[in-house]
Design a protein around this motif. Sequence first.
Motif, PDB file in Angstrom:
ATOM      1  N   ALA A 195      40.278  49.480 -12.660  1.00  0.00           N
ATOM      2  CA  ALA A 195      40.795  48.287 -13.330  1.00  0.00           C
ATOM      3  C   ALA A 195      41.062  47.221 -12.279  1.00  0.00           C
ATOM      4  N   PHE A 196      41.160  45.964 -12.726  1.00  0.00           N
ATOM      5  CA  PHE A 196      41.606  44.915 -11.815  1.00  0.00           C
ATOM      6  C   PHE A 196      42.256  43.792 -12.612  1.00  0.00           C
ATOM      7  N   ASP A 197      43.108  43.045 -11.929  1.00  0.00           N
ATOM      8  CA  ASP A 197      43.749  41.860 -12.498  1.00  0.00           C
ATOM      9  C   ASP A 197      43.045  40.615 -11.980  1.00  0.00           C
ATOM     10  N   LEU A 198      43.040  39.579 -12.791  1.00  0.00           N
ATOM     11  CA  LEU A 198      42.541  38.288 -12.324  1.00  0.00           C
ATOM     12  C   LEU A 198      43.168  37.204 -13.185  1.00  0.00           C
ATOM     13  N   SER A 199      44.224  36.602 -12.667  1.00  0.00           N
ATOM     14  CA  SER A 199      44.907  35.528 -13.378  1.00  0.00           C
ATOM     15  C   SER A 199      44.133  34.231 -13.224  1.00  0.00           C
ATOM     16  N   ALA A 200      44.568  33.223 -13.979  1.00  0.00           N
ATOM     17  CA  ALA A 200      43.940  31.899 -13.850  1.00  0.00           C
ATOM     18  C   ALA A 200      44.088  31.365 -12.437  1.00  0.00           C
ATOM     19  N   GLU A 201      45.276  31.552 -11.848  1.00  0.00           N
ATOM     20  CA  GLU A 201      45.528  31.031 -10.500  1.00  0.00           C
ATOM     21  C   GLU A 201      44.705  31.783  -9.453  1.00  0.00           C
ATOM     22  N   ALA A 202      44.665  33.119  -9.567  1.00  0.00           N
ATOM     23  CA  ALA A 202      43.890  33.910  -8.601  1.00  0.00           C
ATOM     24  C   ALA A 202      42.405  33.622  -8.725  1.00  0.00           C
ATOM     25  N   GLY A 203      41.927  33.418  -9.959  1.00  0.00           N
ATOM     26  CA  GLY A 203      40.520  33.085 -10.142  1.00  0.00           C
ATOM     27  C   GLY A 203      40.158  31.764  -9.506  1.00  0.00           C
ATOM     28  N   VAL A 204      41.035  30.768  -9.629  1.00  0.00           N
ATOM     29  CA  VAL A 204      40.795  29.466  -9.001  1.00  0.00           C
ATOM     30  C   VAL A 204      40.686  29.628  -7.485  1.00  0.00           C
TER      31      VAL A 204
END
Length: 475
Positions: free
Chosen positions: A283-292
């Motif tokens: 699994a992994f996380d990817l928030s809007a901020e981290a994606g930017v």
Amino acid sequence: SGESRSLTVDIPAKALLNLRPEAVKVGVLVVDTTTNRGVSNELQATARNFPRPDLPGADEEAGPVGWGRPLEGEGARTLPKAGPDGLEFLRVVGTPEAPGFFLARTEATNRQLKARLKGYDPNARKADEFALDDDAQPAVNLTPQQAQESLKSLSEADKSGLSYRLPTKDEWLRAAKAGKTTAFWWGDEPKYPEGANFLGPEPALMADTTATATPKTDPPTFKANPWGFAHTFGNVAEWATSGDGFVRLGGHFRTEPANPLPEVAVADPAQVGPDAYVGVRPAFDLSAEAGVALIRKALGNDAAFSNIKVAFDPDRALATLTGEVNDPAARRLADRRLGGLWFLAAVENKLVAPTLGAGHLARLGGLGGAVRRIRPIGRTVDEVPVSIRWAPSLPLSGSEYWVNLALPGGGRVSHVLPERSPGPGATITALLDRANVPEGADVTVYLSLGAPAAGPTAPNVVSNAVTLKAPMPKG
């Protein structure tokens, strides 16, 4: 005699230098000197017939930009590209009660674990005769510690910058049940002929063993759940985090149908639990901020992208670019660079590039990088990079451009452009001699062709004029 011959005509290069391309028109005609009348057709030559500077990308049309299709759908959405090691991931959409996350469609395989975990052996700790070591079968014999080590290796191998982890218990159950409140994604009854590789009457496999991590289609075995996840129940148990420890979820191919949902808590990360039939689903996380942040990293430090805005929608796996770039080719360059981010389903490229003014050969932008201070022969000179977009058609090679600096109070200084760089992110260098240009003063810059220009509207000016706010070196 009818024999074909060539005729060489010498044209002085200096006669064609410093002319705008549309002004270069050369006619060649054979003339009878006794009558002074033409005796041949006339050859017409233009700027493109003579040596010109090569500017890769300068004549690239703006064209349509952006690519892909944003993710749509309820519950979970499949990323169109595979991640590292060929793993496919789905985005479990966020809700007001729970944030979204990404989870692998399948369990990690023996082949994938062999590449990620030193010394991995699917037959370790196994005291039975089951064949579990085929490359396509799910990895087994993993302790939580080994599972996390493999995920760390996966993170290091992913050039996009993502960081992988175990799912939480709540995340795993939500994905496994496809958002339903029943015991399984198909209902409450443990037996389901096409859904789970439990020990029992399910006919999908001839032998008592694990199925391949990716269900086979010919003949079909073990349907994925409605969200697209395969083998969430049965086949092998899977690690998840729970509080400060770990838990095995989903059961496996030796789980009795009468007890299909064992949740086995394991506090020691070096232990596998009651048997060896446990693996991992990354699994992994990817928030809007981290994606930017990852998107900006992929775009690089080019001055062409210094003023653009970036947005990322994790649920749609969509990157949106807005703002102005100096060169139309930079728009396509952004598309190409973001094409390497496998977690993006689409790029909405709204970047715009202003057109060149009438009669201009270049368009100047703002400050194109760090100002550098030099001291030649006791003088103090600042080298100021200014971003530039060149026209697709330029004067002949050897033509001379001048950088003109309009100063506060009406003064002006000019110098020959020392060099010309092509393509997106190109810059020119304006030299500010501090003997003539006081520190802290704004400077207006414009280009002229062939000679200095008295002002931005002079006939030989070939660019727009930009004002640089008191350019100073850092430090």
